[in-house]
Design an enzyme around this catalytic site. Structure first.
Site, PDB file in Angstrom:
ATOM      1  N   HIS A 103       0.841  -1.203   0.000  1.00 45.45           N
ATOM      2  CA  HIS A 103       0.000   0.000   0.000  1.00 45.45           C
ATOM      3  C   HIS A 103       0.872   1.247   0.000  1.00 45.45           C
ATOM      4  O   HIS A 103       1.954   1.279   0.585  1.00 45.45           O
ATOM      5  CB  HIS A 103      -0.988   0.003   1.177  1.00 45.45           C
ATOM      6  CG  HIS A 103      -0.377  -0.009   2.542  1.00 45.45           C
ATOM      7  ND1 HIS A 103       0.056   1.129   3.185  1.00 45.45           N
ATOM      8  CD2 HIS A 103      -0.149  -1.038   3.411  1.00 45.45           C
ATOM      9  CE1 HIS A 103       0.516   0.806   4.397  1.00 45.45           C
ATOM     10  NE2 HIS A 103       0.419  -0.490   4.555  1.00 45.45           N
ATOM     11  N   ASP A 105       0.122   4.446   1.155  1.00 42.99           N
ATOM     12  CA  ASP A 105       0.030   5.426   2.236  1.00 42.99           C
ATOM     13  C   ASP A 105       0.804   4.986   3.466  1.00 42.99           C
ATOM     14  O   ASP A 105       1.171   3.816   3.615  1.00 42.99           O
ATOM     15  CB  ASP A 105      -1.434   5.681   2.595  1.00 42.99           C
ATOM     16  CG  ASP A 105      -2.150   4.430   3.078  1.00 42.99           C
ATOM     17  OD1 ASP A 105      -1.917   3.343   2.499  1.00 42.99           O
ATOM     18  OD2 ASP A 105      -2.945   4.512   4.029  1.00 42.99           O
ATOM     19  N   ASP A 142       6.316   0.835   6.851  1.00 43.76           N
ATOM     20  CA  ASP A 142       4.983   0.255   6.678  1.00 43.76           C
ATOM     21  C   ASP A 142       4.198   1.200   5.765  1.00 43.76           C
ATOM     22  O   ASP A 142       3.660   2.204   6.223  1.00 43.76           O
ATOM     23  CB  ASP A 142       4.307   0.122   8.046  1.00 43.76           C
ATOM     24  CG  ASP A 142       2.865  -0.333   7.978  1.00 43.76           C
ATOM     25  OD1 ASP A 142       2.423  -0.785   6.902  1.00 43.76           O
ATOM     26  OD2 ASP A 142       2.153  -0.199   8.995  1.00 43.76           O
ATOM     27  N   GLU A 172      -4.755   2.366   2.802  1.00 45.68           N
ATOM     28  CA  GLU A 172      -4.881   1.140   3.601  1.00 45.68           C
ATOM     29  C   GLU A 172      -5.021   1.460   5.080  1.00 45.68           C
ATOM     30  O   GLU A 172      -5.775   0.809   5.799  1.00 45.68           O
ATOM     31  CB  GLU A 172      -3.650   0.251   3.364  1.00 45.68           C
ATOM     32  CG  GLU A 172      -3.741  -1.139   3.993  1.00 45.68           C
ATOM     33  CD  GLU A 172      -3.139  -1.236   5.393  1.00 45.68           C
ATOM     34  OE1 GLU A 172      -3.264  -2.304   6.005  1.00 45.68           O
ATOM     35  OE2 GLU A 172      -2.541  -0.241   5.859  1.00 45.68           O
ATOM     36  N   GLU A 173      -4.310   2.483   5.541  1.00 40.02           N
ATOM     37  CA  GLU A 173      -4.185   2.716   6.970  1.00 40.02           C
ATOM     38  C   GLU A 173      -5.429   3.315   7.615  1.00 40.02           C
ATOM     39  O   GLU A 173      -5.656   3.122   8.805  1.00 40.02           O
ATOM     40  CB  GLU A 173      -2.983   3.635   7.250  1.00 40.02           C
ATOM     41  CG  GLU A 173      -1.631   3.058   6.836  1.00 40.02           C
ATOM     42  CD  GLU A 173      -1.171   1.901   7.702  1.00 40.02           C
ATOM     43  OE1 GLU A 173      -1.932   1.478   8.590  1.00 40.02           O
ATOM     44  OE2 GLU A 173      -0.045   1.435   7.498  1.00 40.02           O
ATOM     45  N   ASP A 196       3.426  -6.717   3.272  1.00 46.80           N
ATOM     46  CA  ASP A 196       3.033  -5.759   4.314  1.00 46.80           C
ATOM     47  C   ASP A 196       3.075  -6.376   5.700  1.00 46.80           C
ATOM     48  O   ASP A 196       2.259  -6.070   6.549  1.00 46.80           O
ATOM     49  CB  ASP A 196       1.619  -5.233   3.997  1.00 46.80           C
ATOM     50  CG  ASP A 196       1.201  -4.083   4.901  1.00 46.80           C
ATOM     51  OD1 ASP A 196       2.091  -3.402   5.447  1.00 46.80           O
ATOM     52  OD2 ASP A 196      -0.012  -3.866   5.065  1.00 46.80           O
ATOM     53  N   HIS A 485       3.464   2.633  13.318  1.00 40.21           N
ATOM     54  CA  HIS A 485       2.390   3.570  13.695  1.00 40.21           C
ATOM     55  C   HIS A 485       2.805   4.487  14.836  1.00 40.21           C
ATOM     56  O   HIS A 485       1.960   5.104  15.466  1.00 40.21           O
ATOM     57  CB  HIS A 485       1.092   2.829  14.038  1.00 40.21           C
ATOM     58  CG  HIS A 485       0.511   2.055  12.912  1.00 40.21           C
ATOM     59  ND1 HIS A 485      -0.773   1.532  12.942  1.00 40.21           N
ATOM     60  CD2 HIS A 485       1.006   1.711  11.700  1.00 40.21           C
ATOM     61  CE1 HIS A 485      -1.020   0.893  11.815  1.00 40.21           C
ATOM     62  NE2 HIS A 485       0.058   0.999  11.048  1.00 40.21           N
TER      63      HIS A 485
END
Length: 513
Positions: A103, A105, A142, A172-173, A196, A485
């Site tokens: 992904h 983003d 990520d 995705e996030e 991922d 994150h």
């Protein structure tokens, strides 16, 4: 429907290239010195391109331009997903086609003292021993490392593989929007390698589904009580982390911590709340929280004693897992208002009662979290409203619904309005998967040990792909990433080499059509 790329007419193209060229002025700290060079070259380029969720325009243009420069077919759908296709290496035409997927983003989190605009600034990545990190922000490994691996393969003239499709999804996030909106038939392969995952040596064949539960409180602004003084409470220095992958580590939740002070002060000193801000993202454990409160001036000295007493108790509870935690109380300017008492009590009681953390462990897979919930953020927003965001996950669909109902009931009792997201499905493990057997054999041949096969409590797009492509055979793997994150995010350099070696070996061992 999706449209073919037309670079000269792309409205974002010229602006994107100007921005990317500007970013090239930033020194990426000798990334060319680490292996595998092909991956790190493209990862350094990706770090220069802003790519917050729902704002992937620049990276979409970059991918389209990359395809054109490398004479590769590309198409972009209405959601913004990009598919770049590459013919088989000579002699490998008979292999089944494979789609590699990542992904575009990234989660945009930073420490409060760091000045960084994720919409315009490059990620300031640097090498620290065996790790690549960022300066006070999320790194974007990520899933920038997945993008980099795909680009390295697409650009190479030497890497052997069958017919190849590389899928880059958007958003995705914050909602899996790209996977949700992608139409059937966008890609043709029946084997998918999801790039991922964040634990080298582990092969993932399943993931949790999720749903968000959002509560909204409406409050009336009231005058600050007479003879009040104002104080600011700050909670910071927590590890935070991924609300799926790190939820079982018993890390502190800044909202829960600050609410203990607010709740106790309310019941003992007639504390009044003017503002509360904690956490940022639904899929991140909140690391920081700030509150502006008022109390009667005569209660200040006594409240400070109680504050210090509770602070030491909390330090003692979680010092082993949160050594960086700081909790401070300081004088501040008197606010213009406080929220009305009924809403004040409803908010603090519901935050106290709201579950957070692991709810159940899997009975089928040892060590796997089955069900969890994350109290993610509290924000004062426009029109005198307070928004509380939570996120629930489970590998069992009925349990996912049950925990979201539990969270809903807490906030309904507190007179909040509730909304649930549409949610996304989990990915049920298939231990008979052909691509699993191929990847296991490659790993054992390359590294002399058998990889761990497991499911992950985090959400992956694989469940949504399976809804559109029921016969799709999938696996997910990647290098070791820690602190995803959060601003502590880092990617391990030696495991990136192993990830690369494994990916290339799997590609040459894909079965024939």
């Amino acid at each position: 429907m999706f449209t073919n790329c037309k670079w000269p007419n792309n409205p974002f193209y010229t602006h994107s290239i100007l921005v990317i060229n500007t970013f090239k002025l930033y020194n990426m700290n000798n990334f060319e010195s680490i292996e595998p060079k092909d991956i790190w070259k493209y990862f350094a380029e990706i770090c220069k391109i802003p790519r917050p969720s729902k704002k992937e325009t620049l990276v979409i243009s970059y991918l389209q331009d990359f395809a054109q420069k490398n004479n590769l077919d590309a198409k972009t759908d209405a959601a913004g997903n990009v598919l770049i296709s590459k013919p088989a290496y000579p002699g490998f035409e008979k292999l089944q086609p494979v789609v590699l997927q990542s992904h575009m983003d990234m989660v945009c989190e930073k420490n409060s003292e760091v000045s960084h605009n994720f919409a315009t600034d490059p990620i300031k990545a640097f090498i620290d021993g065996d790790w690549v990190k960022a300066e006070g922000t999320t790194l974007g490994a990520d899933d920038g490392i997945g993008i980099a691996a795909q680009l390295a393969i697409l650009a190479s003239k030497q890497i052997k593989h069958g017919p190849l499709e590389c899928l880059f999804t958007v958003d995705e996030e914050t909602g899996l929007t790209g996977a949700f909106e992608m139409k059937e038939g966008f890609f043709n392969s029946k084997i998918l390698l999801n790039l991922d995952s964040e634990d080298e040596g582990e092969l993932f064949i399943g993931c949790a589904g999720g749903i968000d539960t959002v509560a909204t409180f409406a409050y009336d602004a009231e005058k600050v009580p007479t003879d009040s003084i104002a104080l600011k409470i700050t909670v910071k220095g927590l590890a935070g982390g991924h609300s799926g992958d790190d939820i079982d580590k018993n890390r502190g939740n800044s909202i829960k911590i600050i609410n203990r002070f607010l709740w106790k002060g309310t019941h003992k000193y007639d504390l009044r709340l003017s503002h509360l801000d904690g956490g940022n993202l639904r899929n991140a454990i909140p690391r920081e929280a700030f509150a502006i409160i008022t109390i009667h001036k005569d209660d200040k000295a006594e409240m400070i004693k109680e504050f210090e007493k509770l602070r030491e108790a909390i330090y003692g509870e979680i010092k082993d897992v949160e050594p960086g935690l700081t909790i401070n109380l300081e004088n501040t300017e008197l606010p213009q208002y406080v929220i009305d008492e009924p809403t004040h009590y409803d908010l603090l009681n519901s935050l106290y009662a709201c579950p957070h953390g692991v709810i159940a462990m899997s009975r089928q897979l040892k060590g796997l979290v089955e069900t969890s919930t994350n109290l993610a953020s509290v924000k004062f927003i426009q029109d005198n409203q307070i928004l509380v965001t939570t996120s629930q996950r489970s590998s069992v669909d009925s349990a996912k619904i049950d925990i979201s109902n539990m969270v809903e009931s807490v906030f309904r009792l507190a007179n909040a309005n509730i909304q649930h997201s549409d949610g996304y499905p989990g990915w049920s493990p298939n231990t008979n998967s052909r691509i699993l057997q191929i990847t296991k054999a490659s790993y054992q041949k390359l590294f002399g040990v058998e990889p761990v096969v497991r499911a992950i409590h985090a959400g992956l797009e694989c469940g949504l792909f399976l809804e559109k492509y029921p016969s799709l055979d999938m696996i997910s793997f990647g290098p070791t990433i820690r602190g995803a994150h959060s601003p502590d995010e880092k990617i391990n350099i030696p495991t990136t080499q192993k990830f690369w070696d494994l990916l290339l070996d799997v590609l040459v061992n894909i079965p024939q059509k």
